[in-house]
Design a protein around this motif. Structure first.
Motif, PDB file in Angstrom:
ATOM      1  N   LEU A  67     -21.420   9.394 -13.880  1.00 14.34           N
ATOM      2  CA  LEU A  67     -20.899  10.172 -12.749  1.00 14.34           C
ATOM      3  C   LEU A  67     -19.796   9.424 -12.011  1.00 14.34           C
ATOM      4  N   LEU A  68     -19.965   8.120 -11.824  1.00 13.28           N
ATOM      5  CA  LEU A  68     -18.958   7.339 -11.107  1.00 13.28           C
ATOM      6  C   LEU A  68     -17.639   7.311 -11.875  1.00 13.28           C
ATOM      7  N   VAL A  69     -17.703   7.091 -13.189  1.00 13.38           N
ATOM      8  CA  VAL A  69     -16.470   7.089 -13.983  1.00 13.38           C
ATOM      9  C   VAL A  69     -15.886   8.492 -14.061  1.00 13.38           C
ATOM     10  N   LEU A  70     -16.738   9.517 -14.092  1.00 10.48           N
ATOM     11  CA  LEU A  70     -16.249  10.894 -14.091  1.00 10.48           C
ATOM     12  C   LEU A  70     -15.422  11.183 -12.836  1.00 10.48           C
ATOM     13  N   LEU A  71     -15.850  10.628 -11.690  1.00  4.13           N
ATOM     14  CA  LEU A  71     -15.103  10.819 -10.444  1.00  4.13           C
ATOM     15  C   LEU A  71     -13.703  10.213 -10.506  1.00  4.13           C
ATOM     16  N   SER A  72     -13.511   9.222 -11.380  1.00  8.19           N
ATOM     17  CA  SER A  72     -12.191   8.583 -11.469  1.00  8.19           C
ATOM     18  C   SER A  72     -11.175   9.441 -12.200  1.00  8.19           C
ATOM     19  N   LEU A  73     -11.627  10.401 -12.992  1.00  9.03           N
ATOM     20  CA  LEU A  73     -10.700  11.169 -13.823  1.00  9.03           C
ATOM     21  C   LEU A  73      -9.711  12.006 -13.005  1.00  9.03           C
ATOM     22  N   PRO A  74     -10.150  12.813 -12.017  1.00 12.70           N
ATOM     23  CA  PRO A  74      -9.153  13.561 -11.233  1.00 12.70           C
ATOM     24  C   PRO A  74      -8.239  12.660 -10.416  1.00 12.70           C
ATOM     25  N   VAL A  75      -8.724  11.475 -10.047  1.00 11.66           N
ATOM     26  CA  VAL A  75      -7.868  10.537  -9.312  1.00 11.66           C
ATOM     27  C   VAL A  75      -6.757  10.017 -10.213  1.00 11.66           C
ATOM     28  N   LEU A  76      -7.124   9.529 -11.395  1.00 12.39           N
ATOM     29  CA  LEU A  76      -6.149   8.951 -12.313  1.00 12.39           C
ATOM     30  C   LEU A  76      -5.217  10.006 -12.901  1.00 12.39           C
ATOM     31  N   ALA A  77      -5.644  11.256 -12.920  1.00  9.64           N
ATOM     32  CA  ALA A  77      -4.765  12.322 -13.400  1.00  9.64           C
ATOM     33  C   ALA A  77      -3.537  12.472 -12.513  1.00  9.64           C
ATOM     34  N   ARG A  78      -3.606  11.966 -11.286  1.00 13.06           N
ATOM     35  CA  ARG A  78      -2.472  12.052 -10.358  1.00 13.06           C
ATOM     36  C   ARG A  78      -1.496  10.892 -10.511  1.00 13.06           C
ATOM     37  N   TRP A  90       0.814  -1.207   0.000  1.00 20.60           N
ATOM     38  CA  TRP A  90       0.000   0.000   0.000  1.00 20.60           C
ATOM     39  C   TRP A  90       0.853   1.265   0.000  1.00 20.60           C
ATOM     40  N   ARG A  91       2.117   1.158   0.374  1.00 18.12           N
ATOM     41  CA  ARG A  91       2.991   2.332   0.364  1.00 18.12           C
ATOM     42  C   ARG A  91       3.345   2.781  -1.045  1.00 18.12           C
ATOM     43  N   SER A  92       3.068   1.951  -2.024  1.00 16.82           N
ATOM     44  CA  SER A  92       3.335   2.323  -3.417  1.00 16.82           C
ATOM     45  C   SER A  92       2.276   3.326  -3.868  1.00 16.82           C
ATOM     46  N   ARG A  93       2.671   4.584  -4.009  1.00 17.22           N
ATOM     47  CA  ARG A  93       1.707   5.620  -4.399  1.00 17.22           C
ATOM     48  C   ARG A  93       1.099   5.357  -5.772  1.00 17.22           C
ATOM     49  N   PRO A  94       1.890   4.970  -6.790  1.00 13.83           N
ATOM     50  CA  PRO A  94       1.249   4.675  -8.081  1.00 13.83           C
ATOM     51  C   PRO A  94       0.188   3.590  -7.973  1.00 13.83           C
ATOM     52  N   PHE A  95       0.441   2.581  -7.128  1.00  9.91           N
ATOM     53  CA  PHE A  95      -0.533   1.507  -6.966  1.00  9.91           C
ATOM     54  C   PHE A  95      -1.803   2.029  -6.323  1.00  9.91           C
ATOM     55  N   ARG A  96      -1.661   2.852  -5.285  1.00  5.96           N
ATOM     56  CA  ARG A  96      -2.841   3.394  -4.606  1.00  5.96           C
ATOM     57  C   ARG A  96      -3.694   4.223  -5.554  1.00  5.96           C
ATOM     58  N   VAL A  97      -3.045   5.100  -6.320  1.00  2.00           N
ATOM     59  CA  VAL A  97      -3.779   5.981  -7.220  1.00  2.00           C
ATOM     60  C   VAL A  97      -4.477   5.174  -8.316  1.00  2.00           C
ATOM     61  N   LEU A  98      -3.723   4.265  -8.938  1.00  2.03           N
ATOM     62  CA  LEU A  98      -4.292   3.455 -10.009  1.00  2.03           C
ATOM     63  C   LEU A  98      -5.450   2.607  -9.488  1.00  2.03           C
ATOM     64  N   LEU A 114      -4.922  -3.025 -17.160  1.00  2.00           N
ATOM     65  CA  LEU A 114      -4.212  -4.298 -17.230  1.00  2.00           C
ATOM     66  C   LEU A 114      -2.764  -4.107 -17.670  1.00  2.00           C
ATOM     67  N   ALA A 115      -2.529  -3.115 -18.518  1.00  2.00           N
ATOM     68  CA  ALA A 115      -1.172  -2.839 -18.968  1.00  2.00           C
ATOM     69  C   ALA A 115      -0.370  -2.039 -17.951  1.00  2.00           C
ATOM     70  N   MET A 116      -1.033  -1.256 -17.111  1.00  2.00           N
ATOM     71  CA  MET A 116      -0.340  -0.401 -16.136  1.00  2.00           C
ATOM     72  C   MET A 116       0.021  -1.152 -14.861  1.00  2.00           C
ATOM     73  N   LEU A 117      -0.771  -2.157 -14.479  1.00  2.00           N
ATOM     74  CA  LEU A 117      -0.480  -2.897 -13.253  1.00  2.00           C
ATOM     75  C   LEU A 117       0.894  -3.562 -13.277  1.00  2.00           C
ATOM     76  N   PRO A 118       1.315  -4.254 -14.368  1.00  2.00           N
ATOM     77  CA  PRO A 118       2.677  -4.812 -14.377  1.00  2.00           C
ATOM     78  C   PRO A 118       3.765  -3.753 -14.229  1.00  2.00           C
ATOM     79  N   ASP A 119       3.531  -2.535 -14.723  1.00  2.00           N
ATOM     80  CA  ASP A 119       4.500  -1.458 -14.519  1.00  2.00           C
ATOM     81  C   ASP A 119       4.659  -1.143 -13.036  1.00  2.00           C
ATOM     82  N   VAL A 120       3.547  -1.113 -12.325  1.00  2.00           N
ATOM     83  CA  VAL A 120       3.581  -0.843 -10.882  1.00  2.00           C
ATOM     84  C   VAL A 120       4.336  -1.944 -10.148  1.00  2.00           C
TER      85      VAL A 120
END
Length: 447
Positions: A423-434, A229-237, A344-350
């Motif tokens: 609306l739910l997917v819209l809420l994910s946009l500012p999160v994933l932008a980080r 959980w200390r992995s910030r990219p993992f938490r954000v993704l 699916l492609a980003m998780l192996p990077d993390v």
């Protein structure tokens, strides 16, 4: 961790065999969210609020179960490798358990709901035994990033095919066998065959895959989870992915209600699902090109924006009849394809980045948390829709009983396929932008 000095390339048979497992994960990840809530409320007569809880509670169990499975499979030693024994256990038990979910008593509603809750809990447990090690496997059977990308491309294609077969085929089988409990039981047998084909096919297809790494995990699960959980990219993704899974879960659960209450044709659910999923097979090369040109993060944000626009426009386009609704859902499907591929492609990077900084392989723990969160999001979606329908006064029914829904319930059904998922997917946009992560290529460690 040690690595084999010479890295054998995966054969095409191994690549296809691994990808076959996604047919099974697609079937179980799609059909319960699409049909189980409706089966409870409009076939068994279970109240909408209780039905939503029945769908949600067993899969919420995976939040505890999947990280444990990941940790245990990290430490499993066998001649089959660390993952395949777990995959086999899930592949053998899940098909039968899935049939049992729809083979229980039809009355009274309380007994029927209890049967579904218990059997669905057991089915979710069996699914976790397969899914968690299956998602972790690519990190161990090849150290070549290019080969891993090829492996994932086959998997995404099989995932789209599995979603199409299960999501479009399951409602069609229900209709072909006359609906009701008999139709749903026939559907369960059909889906069980897909589950067995995909999951056992992956076990057999990866039998010659090498295990290039030997895992050393923490002795206890909770400390390992804290480290992951200390992995910030993992938490954000993960946070953005869960919000998107929640939106998708609401939309899938809303398809049969929307087909009957808005379009006036229960069989329209099959067409809607094809409109949602078929674009995934056709536009995947486009999203791959976007990934190479703009990067995975921007590609995910763009695909989510397309989904939001398409879902939000359903309430406008369905004024033109079923054709308008189908056109809007096709646009949703174009965005949905990217939302399936990019995470699916980003998780192996993390996972690779964590290995580079920690010196330990924790693929099982990461994928355990990931799959638990995905399952929870897809489970909360139908539960949320069930709760909204209950608040709107939706009247459950049994068999061929005809019930006229109130205005509030009818409006909620329409919003459940459009505005709420948007609306739910819209809420994910500012999160994933980080999300910020430069992929770290996996390096071979000399023996």
């Amino acid at each position: 961790m040690t690595a084999v000095p010479s890295i054998p390339r995966l054969s095409r048979g191994t690549q296809l065999g691994y990808a076959l497992g996604s047919v099974g994960t697609a079937a179980f990840g799609t059909v319960p969210g699409l049909l189980l809530l409706y089966y409870l409320t409009d076939v068994l007569g279970v109240a909408a609020g209780i039905a939503g809880l029945v769908v949600f509670a067993p899969k919420a169990w995976d939040v505890l179960l999947n990280p444990w499975i990941g940790s245990r499979s990290d430490r499993t030693e066998s001649r089959w490798g660390p993952r395949r024994p777990w995959m086999l256990a899930g592949g053998v038990t899940l098909p039968l358990l899935f049939v049992l979910v729809f083979a229980g008593p039809g009355a009274p509603p309380a007994l029927a709901a209890g049967w579904v809750a218990v059997t669905f809990l057991l089915a979710a447990t069996a699914y976790g035994c397969f899914q968690v090690p299956y998602v972790a496997q690519p990190a161990e059977i090849t150290d070549d990033p290019g080969e891993r990308a090829t492996l994932m491309s086959w998997r995404v294609a099989a995932l789209a095919l599995g979603i199409l077969l299960a999501g479009a085929g399951a409602p069609a089988v229900v209709d072909a066998f006359g609906g009701g409990r008999g139709g749903y039981l026939a559907m369960a047998v059909f889906v069980a065959l897909l589950l067995a084909l995909g999951m056992l096919g992956a076990v057999a297809g990866t039998r010659r895959a090498p295990t290039l790494t030997r895992v050393r995990s923490e002795a206890r699960l909770l400390p390992t989870l804290r480290l992951a959980w200390r992995s910030r990219p993992f938490r954000v993704l993960l946070a953005g992915f869960v919000l998107q899974a929640l939106g998708i879960g609401v939309m899938l659960a809303g398809v049969p209600y929307y087909s009957e209450q808005v379009l006036g044709d229960p069989a329209a659910g099959t067409v809607l699902f094809v409109a949602l999923v078929a674009p995934a097979i056709l536009v995947m090369p486009l999203w791959l090109r976007v990934s190479r040109r703009l990067g995975k993060r921007k590609g995910l944000l763009l695909s989510a924006a397309v989904f939001v626009f398409g879902a939000g426009s359903v309430v406008v386009w369905d004024d033109f009849g079923p054709a308008g609704a189908y056109a809007a859902v096709v646009l949703v499907g174009i965005g949905y394809a990217g939302m399936q591929m990019f995470p699916l492609a980003m998780l192996p990077d993390v996972i690779a980045a964590d290995e580079a900084t920690s010196g330990q392989r924790r693929a099982g723990v990461f994928t355990g948390v990931w799959t638990a969160a995905e399952t929870l999001g897809l489970a909360i979606g139908p539960g949320l829709l069930g709760g909204l329908l209950a608040l709107a006064g939706y009247v459950s029914s049994t068999g061929d009983e005809v019930v006229t829904q109130g205005t509030a319930a009818a409006v909620t059904v329409e919003l459940g396929l459009s505005v709420v998922p948007a609306l739910l997917v819209l809420l994910s946009l500012p999160v994933l932008a980080r999300y910020r992560l430069d992929p770290v290529p996996t390096q071979e460690v000399p023996a």
